[in-house]
Scaffold this motif. Structure first.
Motif, PDB file in Angstrom:
ATOM      1  N   LEU A 165      65.189  91.849 113.966  1.00 60.30           N
ATOM      2  CA  LEU A 165      66.480  91.192 113.758  1.00 60.30           C
ATOM      3  C   LEU A 165      67.099  90.777 115.087  1.00 60.30           C
ATOM      4  CD1 LEU A 165      67.938  93.469 110.950  1.00 60.30           C
ATOM      5  CD2 LEU A 165      67.204  91.077 110.721  1.00 60.30           C
ATOM      6  N   HIS A 166      66.892  91.577 116.120  1.00 58.12           N
ATOM      7  CA  HIS A 166      67.386  91.241 117.461  1.00 58.12           C
ATOM      8  C   HIS A 166      66.670  89.989 117.986  1.00 58.12           C
ATOM      9  CE1 HIS A 166      68.950  91.990 121.521  1.00 58.12           C
ATOM     10  NE2 HIS A 166      67.734  91.694 121.938  1.00 58.12           N
ATOM     11  N   VAL A 167      65.374  89.960 117.870  1.00 55.65           N
ATOM     12  CA  VAL A 167      64.597  88.798 118.343  1.00 55.65           C
ATOM     13  C   VAL A 167      64.999  87.537 117.577  1.00 55.65           C
ATOM     14  CG1 VAL A 167      62.261  87.810 118.430  1.00 55.65           C
ATOM     15  CG2 VAL A 167      62.654  90.148 119.202  1.00 55.65           C
TER      16      VAL A 167
ATOM     17  N   VAL B 281      69.887  87.774 114.851  1.00 54.65           N
ATOM     18  CA  VAL B 281      70.761  88.111 113.731  1.00 54.65           C
ATOM     19  C   VAL B 281      71.704  89.240 114.133  1.00 54.65           C
ATOM     20  CG1 VAL B 281      70.805  88.995 111.357  1.00 54.65           C
ATOM     21  CG2 VAL B 281      69.032  87.368 112.061  1.00 54.65           C
ATOM     22  N   ILE B 282      71.188  90.166 114.931  1.00 55.13           N
ATOM     23  CA  ILE B 282      71.984  91.247 115.511  1.00 55.13           C
ATOM     24  C   ILE B 282      71.684  91.284 117.000  1.00 55.13           C
ATOM     25  CG2 ILE B 282      71.965  92.630 113.388  1.00 55.13           C
ATOM     26  CD1 ILE B 282      69.914  94.481 114.796  1.00 55.13           C
ATOM     27  N   ARG B 283      72.513  92.008 117.742  1.00 55.17           N
ATOM     28  CA  ARG B 283      72.248  92.240 119.157  1.00 55.17           C
ATOM     29  C   ARG B 283      72.196  93.742 119.361  1.00 55.17           C
ATOM     30  NH1 ARG B 283      69.690  88.479 120.157  1.00 55.17           N
ATOM     31  NH2 ARG B 283      69.532  89.310 122.241  1.00 55.17           N
ATOM     32  N   LEU B 284      71.232  94.184 120.148  1.00 61.08           N
ATOM     33  CA  LEU B 284      71.066  95.596 120.475  1.00 61.08           C
ATOM     34  C   LEU B 284      71.310  95.800 121.957  1.00 61.08           C
ATOM     35  CD1 LEU B 284      67.719  96.248 118.549  1.00 61.08           C
ATOM     36  CD2 LEU B 284      70.039  96.799 117.769  1.00 61.08           C
ATOM     37  N   ASP B 285      71.909  96.955 122.311  1.00 60.83           N
ATOM     38  CA  ASP B 285      72.047  97.277 123.722  1.00 60.83           C
ATOM     39  C   ASP B 285      70.751  97.922 124.201  1.00 60.83           C
ATOM     40  OD1 ASP B 285      72.083  99.997 122.998  1.00 60.83           O
ATOM     41  OD2 ASP B 285      74.209 100.252 123.404  1.00 60.83           O
ATOM     42  N   PRO B 286      70.620  98.208 125.486  1.00 65.50           N
ATOM     43  CA  PRO B 286      69.367  98.780 126.001  1.00 65.50           C
ATOM     44  C   PRO B 286      68.957 100.096 125.336  1.00 65.50           C
ATOM     45  CG  PRO B 286      70.661  97.934 127.815  1.00 65.50           C
ATOM     46  CD  PRO B 286      71.538  97.860 126.587  1.00 65.50           C
TER      47      PRO B 286
ATOM     48  N   ALA C 267      85.315  89.268 116.357  1.00 64.50           N
ATOM     49  CA  ALA C 267      84.311  88.263 116.023  1.00 64.50           C
ATOM     50  C   ALA C 267      83.597  87.823 117.291  1.00 64.50           C
ATOM     51  CB  ALA C 267      84.970  87.063 115.351  1.00 64.50           C
ATOM     52  N   MET C 268      82.410  87.278 117.119  1.00 71.46           N
ATOM     53  CA  MET C 268      81.613  86.829 118.257  1.00 71.46           C
ATOM     54  C   MET C 268      82.228  85.611 118.946  1.00 71.46           C
ATOM     55  SD  MET C 268      79.199  88.999 118.456  1.00 71.46           S
ATOM     56  CE  MET C 268      78.140  88.168 119.626  1.00 71.46           C
ATOM     57  N   CYS C 269      82.867  84.725 118.172  1.00 68.44           N
ATOM     58  CA  CYS C 269      83.477  83.527 118.744  1.00 68.44           C
ATOM     59  C   CYS C 269      84.609  83.079 117.821  1.00 68.44           C
ATOM     60  CB  CYS C 269      82.449  82.414 118.927  1.00 68.44           C
ATOM     61  SG  CYS C 269      81.817  81.744 117.374  1.00 68.44           S
ATOM     62  N   ALA C 270      85.343  82.057 118.233  1.00 69.95           N
ATOM     63  CA  ALA C 270      86.475  81.573 117.448  1.00 69.95           C
ATOM     64  C   ALA C 270      86.031  81.047 116.084  1.00 69.95           C
ATOM     65  CB  ALA C 270      87.221  80.486 118.220  1.00 69.95           C
ATOM     66  N   VAL C 271      84.927  80.340 116.043  1.00 71.73           N
ATOM     67  CA  VAL C 271      84.430  79.810 114.765  1.00 71.73           C
ATOM     68  C   VAL C 271      84.084  80.958 113.826  1.00 71.73           C
ATOM     69  CG1 VAL C 271      82.580  78.472 113.687  1.00 71.73           C
ATOM     70  CG2 VAL C 271      83.645  77.659 115.790  1.00 71.73           C
ATOM     71  N   ASP C 272      83.463  82.003 114.341  1.00 69.88           N
ATOM     72  CA  ASP C 272      83.153  83.167 113.514  1.00 69.88           C
ATOM     73  C   ASP C 272      84.436  83.806 112.984  1.00 69.88           C
ATOM     74  OD1 ASP C 272      80.453  82.818 113.880  1.00 69.88           O
ATOM     75  OD2 ASP C 272      80.256  84.414 115.371  1.00 69.88           O
ATOM     76  N   ALA C 273      85.467  83.917 113.828  1.00 70.36           N
ATOM     77  CA  ALA C 273      86.733  84.508 113.396  1.00 70.36           C
ATOM     78  C   ALA C 273      87.333  83.719 112.242  1.00 70.36           C
ATOM     79  CB  ALA C 273      87.713  84.575 114.566  1.00 70.36           C
ATOM     80  N   LEU C 274      87.242  82.408 112.300  1.00 70.55           N
ATOM     81  CA  LEU C 274      87.752  81.572 111.212  1.00 70.55           C
ATOM     82  C   LEU C 274      86.923  81.740 109.943  1.00 70.55           C
ATOM     83  CD1 LEU C 274      88.496  78.317 113.215  1.00 70.55           C
ATOM     84  CD2 LEU C 274      90.169  79.914 112.253  1.00 70.55           C
TER      85      LEU C 274
ATOM     86  N   SER D  83      76.371  93.942 117.916  1.00 75.43           N
ATOM     87  CA  SER D  83      76.960  92.899 117.082  1.00 75.43           C
ATOM     88  C   SER D  83      76.025  92.587 115.929  1.00 75.43           C
ATOM     89  CB  SER D  83      77.233  91.627 117.891  1.00 75.43           C
ATOM     90  OG  SER D  83      76.027  91.078 118.371  1.00 75.43           O
ATOM     91  N   ALA D  84      76.642  92.191 114.850  1.00 77.09           N
ATOM     92  CA  ALA D  84      75.929  91.706 113.667  1.00 77.09           C
ATOM     93  C   ALA D  84      76.735  90.496 113.215  1.00 77.09           C
ATOM     94  CB  ALA D  84      75.871  92.770 112.579  1.00 77.09           C
ATOM     95  N   TYR D  85      76.203  89.340 113.505  1.00 81.30           N
ATOM     96  CA  TYR D  85      76.966  88.104 113.301  1.00 81.30           C
ATOM     97  C   TYR D  85      77.580  88.052 111.912  1.00 81.30           C
ATOM     98  CZ  TYR D  85      74.879  86.549 117.614  1.00 81.30           C
ATOM     99  OH  TYR D  85      74.509  86.457 118.931  1.00 81.30           O
ATOM    100  N   PRO D  86      78.877  87.754 111.861  1.00 77.67           N
ATOM    101  CA  PRO D  86      79.784  87.255 112.894  1.00 77.67           C
ATOM    102  C   PRO D  86      80.594  88.350 113.586  1.00 77.67           C
ATOM    103  CG  PRO D  86      80.863  87.039 110.787  1.00 77.67           C
ATOM    104  CD  PRO D  86      79.490  87.645 110.522  1.00 77.67           C
ATOM    105  N   PHE D  87      80.296  89.615 113.328  1.00 78.96           N
ATOM    106  CA  PHE D  87      81.104  90.726 113.845  1.00 78.96           C
ATOM    107  C   PHE D  87      80.588  91.236 115.189  1.00 78.96           C
ATOM    108  CE2 PHE D  87      81.178  90.849 109.219  1.00 78.96           C
ATOM    109  CZ  PHE D  87      82.536  90.777 108.980  1.00 78.96           C
ATOM    110  N   SER D  88      81.546  91.662 116.040  1.00 79.62           N
ATOM    111  CA  SER D  88      81.212  92.280 117.318  1.00 79.62           C
ATOM    112  C   SER D  88      81.724  93.708 117.312  1.00 79.62           C
ATOM    113  CB  SER D  88      81.855  91.510 118.471  1.00 79.62           C
ATOM    114  OG  SER D  88      81.678  92.214 119.682  1.00 79.62           O
ATOM    115  N   ALA D  89      80.905  94.644 117.735  1.00 80.40           N
ATOM    116  CA  ALA D  89      81.340  96.028 117.847  1.00 80.40           C
ATOM    117  C   ALA D  89      82.175  96.249 119.114  1.00 80.40           C
ATOM    118  CB  ALA D  89      80.129  96.962 117.858  1.00 80.40           C
ATOM    119  N   SER D  90      82.067  95.323 120.049  1.00 79.88           N
ATOM    120  CA  SER D  90      82.830  95.399 121.297  1.00 79.88           C
ATOM    121  C   SER D  90      84.038  94.476 121.211  1.00 79.88           C
ATOM    122  CB  SER D  90      81.965  94.959 122.479  1.00 79.88           C
ATOM    123  OG  SER D  90      80.812  95.758 122.555  1.00 79.88           O
ATOM    124  N   PRO D  91      85.144  94.838 121.839  1.00 74.79           N
ATOM    125  CA  PRO D  91      86.314  93.963 121.819  1.00 74.79           C
ATOM    126  C   PRO D  91      86.008  92.583 122.396  1.00 74.79           C
ATOM    127  CG  PRO D  91      86.905  96.129 122.636  1.00 74.79           C
ATOM    128  CD  PRO D  91      85.398  96.102 122.538  1.00 74.79           C
ATOM    129  N   THR D  92      86.519  91.568 121.726  1.00 72.89           N
ATOM    130  CA  THR D  92      86.418  90.181 122.193  1.00 72.89           C
ATOM    131  C   THR D  92      87.808  89.566 122.078  1.00 72.89           C
ATOM    132  OG1 THR D  92      85.973  89.191 120.029  1.00 72.89           O
ATOM    133  CG2 THR D  92      84.051  90.001 121.277  1.00 72.89           C
TER     134      THR D  92
END
Length: 72
Positions: free
Chosen positions: A16-18, A21-26, A55-62, A32-41
């Motif tokens: 899913l990371h590749v 669809v999601i992002r993994l830390d080291p 959200a990952m970006c403004a469009v995702d927030a909308l 993050s799992a689009y459109p959500f971010s676990a870290s503050p944005t």
């Protein structure tokens, strides 16, 4: 649950990371799992007037409200 389908959970997360669809830390934690971010944005959305999520970006927030809107 992934093991029920013959895939180790870690392999599923890596795939899913590749696929971006999601992002993994080291350490392999989901950041993050689009459109959500676990870290503050800078981009936030309120869910049903209650919880606020990042959200990952403004469009995702909308799009979050439309994505979670009941369809009945």
């Amino acid at each position: 649950m992934a093991a029920e389908f013959g895939e180790p959970g870690r392999r599923v997360l890596d795939r899913l990371h590749v696929a971006d669809v999601i992002r993994l830390d080291p350490a392999g934690r989901i950041t993050s799992a689009y459109p959500f971010s676990a870290s503050p944005t800078l981009h936030r959305a309120s869910i049903g007037g209650g919880s606020t999520v990042y959200a990952m970006c403004a469009v995702d927030a909308l799009g979050i409200s439309a994505m979670l809107a009941p369809r009945w």
